[in-house]
Design an enzyme around this catalytic site. Structure first.
Site, mmCIF file in Angstrom:
data_model
loop_
_atom_site.group_PDB
_atom_site.id
_atom_site.type_symbol
_atom_site.label_atom_id
_atom_site.label_comp_id
_atom_site.label_asym_id
_atom_site.label_seq_id
_atom_site.Cartn_x
_atom_site.Cartn_y
_atom_site.Cartn_z
ATOM 1 N N SER A 1 19.376 -21.476 -69.203
ATOM 2 C CA SER A 1 19.345 -22.566 -70.172
ATOM 3 C C SER A 1 17.995 -23.255 -70.155
ATOM 4 O O SER A 1 17.307 -23.290 -69.125
ATOM 5 C CB SER A 1 20.431 -23.591 -69.828
ATOM 6 O OG SER A 1 20.312 -24.761 -70.620
ATOM 7 N N TYR B 1 24.774 -29.302 -64.320
ATOM 8 C CA TYR B 1 24.546 -28.114 -65.155
ATOM 9 C C TYR B 1 23.087 -27.675 -65.059
ATOM 10 O O TYR B 1 22.798 -26.485 -64.857
ATOM 11 C CB TYR B 1 24.911 -28.430 -66.595
ATOM 12 C CG TYR B 1 24.670 -27.287 -67.548
ATOM 13 C CD1 TYR B 1 25.574 -26.234 -67.640
ATOM 14 C CD2 TYR B 1 23.541 -27.254 -68.369
ATOM 15 C CE1 TYR B 1 25.357 -25.185 -68.523
ATOM 16 C CE2 TYR B 1 23.324 -26.212 -69.248
ATOM 17 C CZ TYR B 1 24.229 -25.180 -69.314
ATOM 18 O OH TYR B 1 24.003 -24.133 -70.167
#
Length: 262
Positions: free
Chosen positions: A152, A165
């Protein structure tokens, strides 16, 4: 069963989003596809993905796996071995998150860190470890096999849905480098770091109003004035699995958002 003659791709988290697009992209590229389904709640979606892949002219297998369970990962690879007898590509798409502001320290506890790491980081490792023997066996002296990890933009700039995350995806990037060394020369390992993607993980983590606001903000902030589509990330994954000179790389696909960090 006679071993599959065409290449085989295994995709975790393939019931929706990037994973679903990746399964279909590989099917259209001539791969047989093993479609990872998390649990009963996503089974119908996984079956729809499998149907689309079969419509593209390929063979499919749905495997049920909570990637945070090592036993599930090993059973999934065993099912691929039994059905196809080979594995040319593993794309680790399975992921989870919960939206928690990065400065909301009291809302992010150890349980949430462990939950996110269990899937995003440990699960990715366990699936790769389980698949490594079959990937090595399928490789030849002239043709490597491949692992692609979906990371990501959050791993590159410390943003994203939560601090947990971002940290989990940062660990994915580091692990990609380590695995690329450990599995060479027969298996190549790379990662893709998408920015905002339509129909991605945030769609399942936010209500419709908040999700639309994020899409609007990301579109405005990106130099290219757009967000990505799942198929665009799938295209990169397919390319990486056919690029014999590329390993240990993290490919950012974020519509220029990293340029704003300057």
């Amino acid at each position: 069963m006679k071993p599959e003659t065409r290449p085989v791709c295994m995709v975790t988290g393939a019931a929706s989003g990037i994973g679903a697009a990746t399964a279909l992209r590989f099917a259209r590229a001539g791969y047989a596809v093993a479609i990872g389904n998390f649990d009963a709640s996503t089974r119908e979606s996984a079956q729809a993905v499998a149907g689309a892949c079969r419509d593209a002219g390929t063979d499919t297998l749905i495997f049920d796996a909570d990637v945070g369970s090592d036993a599930d990962c090993r059973a999934a690879v065993d099912s691929v071995t039994t059905r196809f007898g080979r594995l040319d590509a593993l794309v680790n798409c399975a992921g989870t998150t919960k939206v928690i502001a990065h400065d909301a320290f009291d809302q992010l506890d150890a349980d949430e860190f462990e939950r996110v790491y269990r899937v995003n980081t440990i699960g990715l490792y366990q699936m790769t470890r389980a698949a490594a023997p079959l990937l090595r066996e399928t490789a030849t002296d002239t043709r490597s096999t491949s692992v692609v990890n979906i990371s990501s933009l959050a791993a590159l700039n410390g943003t994203g849905s939560s601090l947990a995350y971002a940290a989990s995806k940062g660990a994915v990037n580091t692990m990609t480098l380590s695995l690329a060394r450990s599995l060479a020369p027969r298996v190549r390992v790379n990662a893709i770091a998408p920015g905002m993607v339509h129909d991605g993980l945030l769609l399942r983590a936010l209500d419709a109003t908040r999700y639309a606001a994020v899409i609007d903000r990301m579109t405005t902030n990106a130099p290219l004035k757009r967000v990505s589509l799942p198929v665009e990330i799938a295209d990169i994954a397919c390319f990486l699995c056919t690029a014999p000179a590329i390993t240990g790389q993290v490919i950012a696909a974020e519509n220029g958002l990293l340029l704003n960090n300057g």
